[in-house]
Design a protein around this motif. Sequence first.
Motif, PDB file in Angstrom:
ATOM      1  N   PRO A 158      -7.723  11.173  18.793  1.00 24.57           N
ATOM      2  CA  PRO A 158      -6.468  11.953  18.884  1.00 24.57           C
ATOM      3  C   PRO A 158      -6.215  12.859  17.685  1.00 24.57           C
ATOM      4  N   TYR A 159      -6.642  12.430  16.504  1.00 28.73           N
ATOM      5  CA  TYR A 159      -6.458  13.299  15.317  1.00 28.73           C
ATOM      6  C   TYR A 159      -7.197  14.610  15.543  1.00 28.73           C
ATOM      7  N   ALA A 160      -8.470  14.488  15.974  1.00 24.21           N
ATOM      8  CA  ALA A 160      -9.287  15.684  16.187  1.00 24.21           C
ATOM      9  C   ALA A 160      -8.701  16.548  17.302  1.00 24.21           C
ATOM     10  N   ARG A 208      -6.849   4.633   4.369  1.00 26.94           N
ATOM     11  CA  ARG A 208      -7.659   4.690   5.596  1.00 26.94           C
ATOM     12  C   ARG A 208      -8.984   5.403   5.314  1.00 26.94           C
ATOM     13  N   ASN A 209      -8.940   6.326   4.332  1.00 27.17           N
ATOM     14  CA  ASN A 209     -10.159   7.078   4.018  1.00 27.17           C
ATOM     15  C   ASN A 209     -10.993   6.316   2.992  1.00 27.17           C
ATOM     16  N   ILE A 210     -12.289   6.583   2.995  1.00 25.26           N
ATOM     17  CA  ILE A 210     -13.188   5.722   2.212  1.00 25.26           C
ATOM     18  C   ILE A 210     -13.040   5.901   0.713  1.00 25.26           C
ATOM     19  N   VAL A 211     -12.874   7.133   0.213  1.00 25.02           N
ATOM     20  CA  VAL A 211     -12.936   7.290  -1.249  1.00 25.02           C
ATOM     21  C   VAL A 211     -11.728   6.675  -1.959  1.00 25.02           C
ATOM     22  N   LEU A 225     -15.247  -3.333  -0.371  1.00 26.82           N
ATOM     23  CA  LEU A 225     -15.234  -2.267   0.642  1.00 26.82           C
ATOM     24  C   LEU A 225     -15.772  -2.820   1.955  1.00 26.82           C
ATOM     25  N   GLN A 226     -15.117  -2.479   3.060  1.00 27.00           N
ATOM     26  CA  GLN A 226     -15.683  -2.743   4.378  1.00 27.00           C
ATOM     27  C   GLN A 226     -16.397  -1.471   4.828  1.00 27.00           C
ATOM     28  N   ILE A 227     -17.682  -1.599   5.129  1.00 29.03           N
ATOM     29  CA  ILE A 227     -18.425  -0.428   5.621  1.00 29.03           C
ATOM     30  C   ILE A 227     -18.441  -0.495   7.141  1.00 29.03           C
ATOM     31  N   PHE A 228     -17.797   0.475   7.761  1.00 29.56           N
ATOM     32  CA  PHE A 228     -17.607   0.427   9.218  1.00 29.56           C
ATOM     33  C   PHE A 228     -18.870   0.891   9.933  1.00 29.56           C
ATOM     34  N   GLY A 229     -19.722  -0.073  10.230  1.00 27.16           N
ATOM     35  CA  GLY A 229     -20.917   0.237  11.017  1.00 27.16           C
ATOM     36  C   GLY A 229     -22.155   0.395  10.165  1.00 27.16           C
ATOM     37  N   ILE A 240     -22.878   9.356   8.227  1.00 25.77           N
ATOM     38  CA  ILE A 240     -23.073  10.455   7.271  1.00 25.77           C
ATOM     39  C   ILE A 240     -21.912  11.445   7.377  1.00 25.77           C
ATOM     40  N   ARG A 241     -21.397  11.870   6.206  1.00 26.61           N
ATOM     41  CA  ARG A 241     -20.356  12.883   6.145  1.00 26.61           C
ATOM     42  C   ARG A 241     -20.716  13.915   5.074  1.00 26.61           C
ATOM     43  N   ASP A 242     -20.000  15.049   5.136  1.00 23.89           N
ATOM     44  CA  ASP A 242     -20.195  16.132   4.170  1.00 23.89           C
ATOM     45  C   ASP A 242     -18.993  16.101   3.222  1.00 23.89           C
ATOM     46  N   ARG A 301     -18.329  -0.873  13.802  1.00 20.89           N
ATOM     47  CA  ARG A 301     -17.952   0.537  13.765  1.00 20.89           C
ATOM     48  C   ARG A 301     -16.437   0.678  13.955  1.00 20.89           C
ATOM     49  N   ARG A 302     -15.862   1.756  13.423  1.00 22.61           N
ATOM     50  CA  ARG A 302     -14.433   2.048  13.602  1.00 22.61           C
ATOM     51  C   ARG A 302     -14.261   2.926  14.837  1.00 22.61           C
ATOM     52  N   PRO A 303     -13.301   2.609  15.722  1.00 19.02           N
ATOM     53  CA  PRO A 303     -13.092   3.455  16.917  1.00 19.02           C
ATOM     54  C   PRO A 303     -12.835   4.912  16.504  1.00 19.02           C
ATOM     55  N   GLY A 304     -13.498   5.831  17.203  1.00 19.24           N
ATOM     56  CA  GLY A 304     -13.272   7.256  16.935  1.00 19.24           C
ATOM     57  C   GLY A 304     -14.270   7.845  15.964  1.00 19.24           C
ATOM     58  N   ASP A 305     -15.037   6.983  15.270  1.00 22.38           N
ATOM     59  CA  ASP A 305     -16.017   7.507  14.307  1.00 22.38           C
ATOM     60  C   ASP A 305     -17.236   8.061  15.033  1.00 22.38           C
ATOM     61  N   VAL A 306     -17.936   8.985  14.321  1.00 13.53           N
ATOM     62  CA  VAL A 306     -19.178   9.556  14.860  1.00 13.53           C
ATOM     63  C   VAL A 306     -20.271   9.382  13.803  1.00 13.53           C
TER      64      VAL A 306
HETATM   65  C1  WQD Z   1     -15.680   8.504   6.206  1.00  9.26           C
HETATM   66  C2  WQD Z   1     -16.745   7.470   6.546  1.00  9.26           C
HETATM   67  C3  WQD Z   1     -15.943   5.769   8.029  1.00  9.26           C
HETATM   68  C4  WQD Z   1     -13.142   3.847   5.321  1.00  9.26           C
HETATM   69  C5  WQD Z   1     -11.851  12.522   7.196  1.00  9.26           C
HETATM   70  C6  WQD Z   1     -10.382  12.752   7.209  1.00  9.26           C
HETATM   71  C7  WQD Z   1      -9.998  13.840   8.159  1.00  9.26           C
HETATM   72  C8  WQD Z   1     -10.922  15.005   8.093  1.00  9.26           C
HETATM   73  C9  WQD Z   1     -12.362  14.587   8.200  1.00  9.26           C
HETATM   74  C10 WQD Z   1      -9.906  16.764   6.820  1.00  9.26           C
HETATM   75  C11 WQD Z   1     -16.709   7.078   8.024  1.00  9.26           C
HETATM   76  C12 WQD Z   1     -16.334   5.179   6.682  1.00  9.26           C
HETATM   77  C13 WQD Z   1     -14.059   4.704   5.908  1.00  9.26           C
HETATM   78  C14 WQD Z   1     -13.521   2.542   4.961  1.00  9.26           C
HETATM   79  C15 WQD Z   1     -15.735   2.986   5.778  1.00  9.26           C
HETATM   80  N1  WQD Z   1     -10.758  15.727   6.901  1.00  9.26           N
HETATM   81  N2  WQD Z   1     -15.336   4.275   6.121  1.00  9.26           N
HETATM   82  N3  WQD Z   1     -14.816   2.149   5.221  1.00  9.26           N
HETATM   83  O1  WQD Z   1     -13.095   9.614   9.214  1.00  9.26           O
HETATM   84  O2  WQD Z   1     -14.735  11.285   8.219  1.00  9.26           O
HETATM   85  O3  WQD Z   1     -12.252  11.803   8.353  1.00  9.26           O
HETATM   86  O4  WQD Z   1     -12.592  13.693   7.122  1.00  9.26           O
HETATM   87  O5  WQD Z   1      -9.176  17.169   7.624  1.00  9.26           O
HETATM   88  O6  WQD Z   1      -8.706  14.228   7.767  1.00  9.26           O
HETATM   89  O7  WQD Z   1      -9.750  11.562   7.612  1.00  9.26           O
HETATM   90  O8  WQD Z   1     -13.128  10.112   6.729  1.00  9.26           O
HETATM   91  O9  WQD Z   1     -13.021   8.666   4.749  1.00  9.26           O
HETATM   92  O10 WQD Z   1     -11.969   7.845   6.912  1.00  9.26           O
HETATM   93  O11 WQD Z   1     -14.442   7.987   6.722  1.00  9.26           O
HETATM   94  O12 WQD Z   1     -16.899   2.608   6.012  1.00  9.26           O
HETATM   95  O13 WQD Z   1     -12.728   1.708   4.426  1.00  9.26           O
HETATM   96  O14 WQD Z   1     -16.470   6.283   5.813  1.00  9.26           O
HETATM   97  O15 WQD Z   1     -16.333   4.908   9.098  1.00  9.26           O
HETATM   98  O16 WQD Z   1     -18.035   6.829   8.442  1.00  9.26           O
HETATM   99  P1  WQD Z   1     -13.386  10.667   8.220  1.00  9.26           P
HETATM  100  P2  WQD Z   1     -13.058   8.606   6.234  1.00  9.26           P
END
Ligand code: WQD
Length: 348
Positions: A158-160, A208-211, A225-229, A240-242, A301-306
């Motif tokens: 839904p966010y996307a 909610r965000n990882i960093v 830290l919980q690594i989702f997946g 993987i993210r950028d 894995r977290r719902p909604g993740d790719v």
């Molecule tokens: C990154 C990765 C998680 C938390 C973000 C913003 C969104 C948009 C896109 C700007 C994923 C994993 C996370 C944790 C984990 N940015 N994770 N443990 O979901 O890519 O979206 O960037 O508009 O606003 O939310 O970022 O930091 O939540 O997750 O393993 O405790 O880290 O599964 O693979 P995301 P995120």
Amino acid sequence: MSVTTRPSTRPLRVLVTGGAGFIGSHTCVELIEAGHEVVVVDDLSAGHELALDRVREITGTRPVLERVDITDTRALEAVFALHPVDAVIHFAARKAVGESTEIPLTYFETNVGGTAILLAAARRAGVHRIVFSSSCSIFGSTGAADLDESAPAAPANPYAWSKLTCEQMIEQSCRYHDEQRAVSLRYFNPIGAHPSGLLGEDPHGTPRNIVPYLAQVAVGRRERLQIFGGDYPTPDGSAIRDYVHVVDIARGHVAALDHVDDRPGMQLFNLGTGQGTSVLELRAAFAAAAERDIPYVVTDRRPGDVPRLVADISAVRRAWSWKPEYDLATMCRDTWRFQEAHPEGYGR
Ligand code: WQD
């Protein structure tokens, strides 16, 4: 109607919604340092008023704060009446992928409803320049390819969906109002903090965000830290993210103001680095920056993740000569400098 194309390189008065938030406050710094005047609209539901004091410590100027919910039409109209501005940079939104799967309608109410109300109030006030905070998450699950602006939108949560819908509203508004010009910036993953250590990411409640979560584990506020997946189709199984430095993202907004009049309608650009980093790699990089171990456990894995979201930024490099200046080690080091100096963030 003839379009007055103001050369936007001269000082502008800019209304920044969500300006007390993470990306918003960093953008206030860059706007002020580029010579612009800033008014912030923020309901402080996710941001921190103290961040605006820190903007003053860095720049010498504290942005005016109007504490307003962007879904409040009358209050927004009063802000535009009090502060005649040349442009709006719109950050205010809910932005957690996982949370959006839990409260989807709240995401549409705030993100889509709030943007529609803001656009209409701005237009009634004669403000026709919009820079919109969009997101790479509108691309959904993309496989191995790096993503340029022509990649198909396939929102996976839904966010996307809320961000894609806002882009389409802005594009439609520009299509039927010649005088309106807009830029939508699809960020990938903004992280890091201002090098002064005075500004940083400090979400209310559990991150909610990882960093920010990583930083709170490193400073001892969270156990691990919980690594989702760990079973994604990636080299180490984690997603993987950028990741892109928040100061680079902020400077992208200053560039967007300089280029919003380049052509009619809405322009779209991806802002990232073009480099993919897995969650496991990010954890290791952060542990190196903080010079301490960061305990973790791999969970579902977290719902909604790719699996993978990495940008192709050739379009913005070509059009604006904007490019990311900071690497992952710097992003982690700058994050840690803020967290170590402020273990409770802005809280105390
Ligand atoms: C990154 C990765 C998680 C938390 C973000 C913003 C969104 C948009 C896109 C700007 C994923 C994993 C996370 C944790 C984990 N940015 N994770 N443990 O979901 O890519 O979206 O960037 O508009 O606003 O939310 O970022 O930091 O939540 O997750 O393993 O405790 O880290 O599964 O693979 P995301 P995120």
